[in-house]
Design a protein around this motif. Sequence first.
Motif, PDB file in Angstrom:
ATOM      1  N   ARG A 178       0.824  -1.203   0.000  1.00 47.69           N
ATOM      2  CA  ARG A 178       0.000   0.000   0.000  1.00 47.69           C
ATOM      3  C   ARG A 178       0.862   1.257   0.000  1.00 47.69           C
ATOM      4  NH1 ARG A 178      -4.945  -1.527   4.244  1.00 47.69           N
ATOM      5  NH2 ARG A 178      -5.997  -2.996   2.827  1.00 47.69           N
ATOM      6  N   TRP A 179       0.256   2.320  -0.482  1.00 50.67           N
ATOM      7  CA  TRP A 179       0.932   3.632  -0.550  1.00 50.67           C
ATOM      8  C   TRP A 179      -0.058   4.711  -0.168  1.00 50.67           C
ATOM      9  CZ3 TRP A 179      -0.432   7.960  -3.315  1.00 50.67           C
ATOM     10  CH2 TRP A 179       0.532   8.965  -3.459  1.00 50.67           C
ATOM     11  N   VAL A 180       0.414   5.677   0.636  1.00 51.44           N
ATOM     12  CA  VAL A 180      -0.352   6.899   0.892  1.00 51.44           C
ATOM     13  C   VAL A 180       0.515   8.088   0.508  1.00 51.44           C
ATOM     14  CG1 VAL A 180      -1.798   5.929   2.719  1.00 51.44           C
ATOM     15  CG2 VAL A 180       0.397   6.996   3.306  1.00 51.44           C
ATOM     16  N   SER A 181      -0.103   9.208   0.238  1.00 48.64           N
ATOM     17  CA  SER A 181       0.611  10.394  -0.206  1.00 48.64           C
ATOM     18  C   SER A 181       1.693  10.789   0.794  1.00 48.64           C
ATOM     19  CB  SER A 181      -0.371  11.551  -0.394  1.00 48.64           C
ATOM     20  OG  SER A 181       0.309  12.738  -0.752  1.00 48.64           O
ATOM     21  N   GLN A 182       2.892  11.052   0.275  1.00 45.13           N
ATOM     22  CA  GLN A 182       4.029  11.419   1.112  1.00 45.13           C
ATOM     23  C   GLN A 182       4.324  12.917   1.055  1.00 45.13           C
ATOM     24  OE1 GLN A 182       5.601   8.659   2.722  1.00 45.13           O
ATOM     25  NE2 GLN A 182       3.881   7.559   1.795  1.00 45.13           N
ATOM     26  N   ASP A 183       4.247  13.487  -0.135  1.00 46.42           N
ATOM     27  CA  ASP A 183       4.623  14.886  -0.364  1.00 46.42           C
ATOM     28  C   ASP A 183       3.558  15.526  -1.248  1.00 46.42           C
ATOM     29  OD1 ASP A 183       5.689  17.310  -1.234  1.00 46.42           O
ATOM     30  OD2 ASP A 183       7.730  16.551  -1.367  1.00 46.42           O
ATOM     31  N   PRO A 184       2.759  16.442  -0.703  1.00 48.66           N
ATOM     32  CA  PRO A 184       1.659  17.018  -1.502  1.00 48.66           C
ATOM     33  C   PRO A 184       2.129  17.768  -2.740  1.00 48.66           C
ATOM     34  CG  PRO A 184       1.970  18.229   0.558  1.00 48.66           C
ATOM     35  CD  PRO A 184       2.795  16.990   0.659  1.00 48.66           C
ATOM     36  N   ASP A 185       3.380  18.213  -2.752  1.00 45.27           N
ATOM     37  CA  ASP A 185       3.892  18.918  -3.925  1.00 45.27           C
ATOM     38  C   ASP A 185       4.309  17.972  -5.042  1.00 45.27           C
ATOM     39  OD1 ASP A 185       3.565  21.445  -2.768  1.00 45.27           O
ATOM     40  OD2 ASP A 185       5.501  21.314  -1.747  1.00 45.27           O
ATOM     41  N   LEU A 186       4.633  16.722  -4.702  1.00 41.61           N
ATOM     42  CA  LEU A 186       5.053  15.738  -5.696  1.00 41.61           C
ATOM     43  C   LEU A 186       3.957  14.735  -6.014  1.00 41.61           C
ATOM     44  CD1 LEU A 186       8.725  14.848  -4.648  1.00 41.61           C
ATOM     45  CD2 LEU A 186       7.999  16.198  -6.612  1.00 41.61           C
ATOM     46  N   ASP A 187       3.165  14.382  -5.008  1.00 37.94           N
ATOM     47  CA  ASP A 187       2.197  13.295  -5.134  1.00 37.94           C
ATOM     48  C   ASP A 187       0.835  13.846  -5.549  1.00 37.94           C
ATOM     49  OD1 ASP A 187       4.227  11.633  -4.296  1.00 37.94           O
ATOM     50  OD2 ASP A 187       3.607  11.685  -2.197  1.00 37.94           O
ATOM     51  N   GLU A 188       0.718  14.229  -6.814  1.00 40.44           N
ATOM     52  CA  GLU A 188      -0.548  14.749  -7.307  1.00 40.44           C
ATOM     53  C   GLU A 188      -0.632  14.599  -8.816  1.00 40.44           C
ATOM     54  OE1 GLU A 188      -0.550  17.621  -9.304  1.00 40.44           O
ATOM     55  OE2 GLU A 188       1.531  18.196  -9.004  1.00 40.44           O
ATOM     56  N   VAL A 189      -1.872  14.589  -9.304  1.00 39.69           N
ATOM     57  CA  VAL A 189      -2.162  14.724 -10.738  1.00 39.69           C
ATOM     58  C   VAL A 189      -3.254  15.778 -10.869  1.00 39.69           C
ATOM     59  CG1 VAL A 189      -1.561  12.331 -11.260  1.00 39.69           C
ATOM     60  CG2 VAL A 189      -3.950  12.927 -10.779  1.00 39.69           C
TER      61      VAL A 189
END
Length: 410
Positions: A178-189
């Motif tokens: 599983r993965w959850v968002s780590q860095d809001p500036d990198l982890d987005e589309v």
Amino acid sequence: MELKRHDHTDWLIHFVRNRNPTQDFPGQSELESEHHIGGELERDAEAFEVLKAIIRLGGIKPGYSFRKRRTTIYGGKPAVCATEMPLHAFATYARERASAGNVSAYGIAFLKSEFFAAGGRPAIYGLSTENVKYSHKTDTRRIMDETVLPKREQYRYVAYNPKQATRPIDWSHEREWRWVSQDPDLDEVWMKDYDGALGPVPALPIFKGSLEGRSFTKVCILVWSNEEAEYIRKLLTGIYLSGHNNYDTPFDTALIRRARIIVLDDVVNAVEKDRAINAQTIEGLEQAKLLQPITIAAAPPNASTIVAQAFSAAQKAAKTADEKYTANYGEYFSGYGYAHITTTDTTDPIVQYLLSVGQASGPFDGEVRINVPGTTGSRDLDRAEAVNTAVADVLAEKLGIGVYIVTRED
């Protein structure tokens, strides 16, 4: 690498399935669930449409994985789930559970080491205590007391009780990560919400590859049939040629060039009919040359002549169609709009040539707009559609590609 085990792989698979409003959005009205999913998919979209949306957007939006109307993701944050089941095991598992609607034969695979680098971790099956306390417990948000498990690790927890008398709980065969968002500036589309507004949302941005410090260098797209593989090949090739999606989100073209498409029907046949035991894993399929690439084609030697002759014939057809429209309708004005001369044949050498010399634009989500001088632009919509339909027919014949018209009001 030398493959030594057929029950182990360096790859993880995120599988997708048909959207089920009752399961995916429990307790929500139709309007609430549409707001939740955004404007990219129907609330009951089929699995193949979900897969195409992941490619178009460039990543996977995490979810809460509801089962029996309760989230199975602990810790309060949505997660992206993946399995390290070998490919043949995944294919047969998907086939067996397809009737229940829980698993489909569509997915995206990435390297385990790169998922780990992005912050993904293997699931934790069960706890050392049965005395589980919660700091927050609702159907949509379940957070255990930190004395049981640190909150930052709770997304990894999967309920496990194989000795439960009435109905044992054992999902360990899924070998889940599983993965959850780590860095809001990198982890987005970027995607559209229900109201059509475009903006960033938390997601695992796979197709940004290694751009801006991200983690991914290889992906495989899983489909069931060769017909579906051809659609995905055209979509991926189009994104490679443009370098971005329809929202100008930059994609890592090196990753897309290395992307491979896997037809699960071929996997099952290779293992069960041909007894090719190596085909149980992606590594084995690579050795067996069953991974299909995107198509980057060299232009024909006489491409410029072919295009010049086709465009000349198209312009004559446009003039004739325009005169015929005037004879039938006079100067009637239906309203401003566009009638784009369009093809999705992104893998065709002539189409790639047109893009390379600026005689076509895009691709826009796999659609290429062919720019024939004197036939495009904002004008009366009905007239533009009539004229450019004639142009499309000529180009299809002269260039040997599929051409159609896409209209929109101005």
